[in-house]
Design a protein around this motif. Structure first.
Motif, PDB file in Angstrom:
ATOM      1  N   TRP A 117     134.305  69.100  12.886  1.00 55.27           N
ATOM      2  CA  TRP A 117     135.170  68.704  11.794  1.00 55.27           C
ATOM      3  C   TRP A 117     136.043  69.691  11.497  1.00 55.27           C
ATOM      4  O   TRP A 117     137.398  69.509  11.291  1.00 55.27           O
ATOM      5  N   LEU A 118     135.875  70.868  11.091  1.00 54.23           N
ATOM      6  CA  LEU A 118     136.792  71.810  10.785  1.00 54.23           C
ATOM      7  C   LEU A 118     137.795  72.185  11.907  1.00 54.23           C
ATOM      8  O   LEU A 118     138.843  72.421  11.498  1.00 54.23           O
ATOM      9  N   GLU A 119     137.477  72.058  13.166  1.00 52.48           N
ATOM     10  CA  GLU A 119     138.299  72.406  14.272  1.00 52.48           C
ATOM     11  C   GLU A 119     139.573  71.290  14.219  1.00 52.48           C
ATOM     12  O   GLU A 119     140.870  71.642  14.133  1.00 52.48           O
ATOM     13  N   ARG A 124     135.301  81.443   2.003  1.00 53.22           N
ATOM     14  CA  ARG A 124     133.876  81.092   1.983  1.00 53.22           C
ATOM     15  C   ARG A 124     133.614  80.782   3.524  1.00 53.22           C
ATOM     16  O   ARG A 124     132.353  80.891   3.939  1.00 53.22           O
ATOM     17  N   LEU A 125     134.518  80.289   4.189  1.00 58.13           N
ATOM     18  CA  LEU A 125     134.313  79.927   5.377  1.00 58.13           C
ATOM     19  C   LEU A 125     134.513  81.287   6.401  1.00 58.13           C
ATOM     20  O   LEU A 125     133.834  81.321   7.252  1.00 58.13           O
ATOM     21  N   ASN A 137     127.837  77.617   6.474  1.00 61.65           N
ATOM     22  CA  ASN A 137     127.165  79.010   5.641  1.00 61.65           C
ATOM     23  C   ASN A 137     125.797  78.993   6.022  1.00 61.65           C
ATOM     24  O   ASN A 137     125.131  80.157   6.606  1.00 61.65           O
ATOM     25  N   ASN A 138     125.226  77.945   5.551  1.00 63.72           N
ATOM     26  CA  ASN A 138     123.805  77.771   5.643  1.00 63.72           C
ATOM     27  C   ASN A 138     123.252  77.272   6.999  1.00 63.72           C
ATOM     28  O   ASN A 138     122.034  77.310   7.515  1.00 63.72           O
ATOM     29  N   GLY A 139     124.151  76.564   7.703  1.00 68.04           N
ATOM     30  CA  GLY A 139     123.633  75.890   8.983  1.00 68.04           C
ATOM     31  C   GLY A 139     123.355  76.879   9.950  1.00 68.04           C
ATOM     32  O   GLY A 139     122.441  76.764  10.853  1.00 68.04           O
ATOM     33  N   ARG A 189     132.344  87.924   0.622  1.00 76.01           N
ATOM     34  CA  ARG A 189     133.055  86.886  -0.133  1.00 76.01           C
ATOM     35  C   ARG A 189     133.676  87.720  -1.118  1.00 76.01           C
ATOM     36  O   ARG A 189     134.808  87.632  -1.582  1.00 76.01           O
ATOM     37  N   SER A 190     132.862  88.468  -1.986  1.00 73.37           N
ATOM     38  CA  SER A 190     133.054  89.165  -3.222  1.00 73.37           C
ATOM     39  C   SER A 190     134.075  90.237  -3.050  1.00 73.37           C
ATOM     40  O   SER A 190     134.948  90.501  -3.797  1.00 73.37           O
TER      41      SER A 190
END
Length: 307
Positions: free
Chosen positions: A201-203, A223-224, A173-175, A51-52
């Motif tokens: 849901w994202l789809e 982040r995704l 991310n944690n899933g 991410r960074s």
């Protein structure tokens, strides 16, 4: 960061974060906003560190904050600079990131995590609080952004974006880690259902909008993306997230390719380092240490059709 199950939490602050604030009026250790003063240490293999790297590039901070790249594998002590000549970071002059943590706190006994901001002169960690590193890149380093830098935290959708990012962090991310490190069949199946409910849901969300918050890239997309980039090469098999591949979800796959082909994203991804990290470091999941040859990653450069 490092991925172990005790990192799974509702909020994003890691339990072992060293804190620091930028600016002249702060109660915690204060670090001036000064070009050339700091080095971002961020392994390309790690999604949290990835991410960074992306945000630094999107905002045009490459000449303001230098970048140190540890190798993809590490031992229990620390991330190491084995990609550099002699195994030493050429700016900090250290072999292990652990040295910078101990320079800040000689009694530090928690995790040595990336990303970390290190002050070059003192060689001590400023912070390894990964969500705040990218937040600060945007808000505290604004005077040093390139002129056409994207607005990663738009005011008009901030509240909704925070809710989206929280669900992405907790369920995606944690899933994937919740699936990979499940200690029982019941825990795994619960984690699996939660993960794919979020991906569905994202789809749906990305079917009628280009990015998570609309027509512009935001921090939520960064982040995704780092999880999506690792999904087929690692999470699908290594973490048993195998209901389907990312490449079998049309909207998410097009969205991921769209971002990958956007300057700042794709060049931060090294699939070989990513696979080496997960398959070599996670000896409890993959005791042989064998790293898979696939999948074919050429599809990431195919037309995404989302423009």
């Amino acid at each position: 960061m490092d991925y172990i199950p005790d990192r799974l939490r509702a909020g994003e602050q890691p339990a072992d974060a060293l804190e620091g604030e930028y600016g002249a009026d702060a109660d915690a250790p204060v670090w001036p906003v000064e070009p050339g003063r700091y080095r971002l240490v961020a392994a390309k293999a790690c999604p949290w560190a990835n991410r960074s790297i992306i945000v630094r590039s999107l905002l045009g901070l490459e000449d303001v904050i230098s970048l140190g790249l540890p190798g993809p594998t590490h031992d229990e002590r620390s991330w190491t600079f084995d990609l550099d000549p002699g195994g030493v970071d050429p700016v900090l002059g250290i072999e292990r990131l652990q040295e910078a943590f101990l320079n800040r706190d000689p009694d530090y006994a928690k995790g040595i995590t990336v990303p970390a901001i290190v002050e070059v002169e003192t060689k001590q960690v400023v912070t390894n609080d990964f969500p705040w590193i990218t937040h600060d890149f945007f808000f505290e380093w604004r005077d040093h952004h390139r002129p056409d830098a994207p607005d990663l935290w738009p005011d008009e959708c901030r509240e909704e974006m925070e809710a989206v990012m929280k669900r992405v962090f907790t369920e995606v991310n944690n899933g994937v880690y919740r699936c990979g490190f499940a200690g029982s069949q019941e825990a795994y199946e619960s984690a699996y259902e939660r993960l794919f409910a979020a991906l569905d849901w994202l789809e749906e969300r990305l079917t009628d909008r280009r990015y998570l918050m609309g027509e512009s890239i935001t921090e939520a997309d960064v982040r995704l993306f780092t999880t999506l980039a690792r999904f087929d090469p690692v999470y699908h098999g290594h973490f048993k997230c195998n209901r389907n591949k990312l490449s079998e979800m049309p909207a998410l796959w097009g969205y991921a390719r769209d971002l990958f082909q956007t300057p700042g994203f794709g060049e931060s991804i090294d699939f070989e380092q990513i696979k080496a990290h997960y398959y070599v470091v996670h000896t409890d999941i993959n005791p042989t240490g064998i790293v898979p040859l696939g999948p074919d990653t050429a599809g990431w450069l195919t037309p995404h059709g989302r423009g």
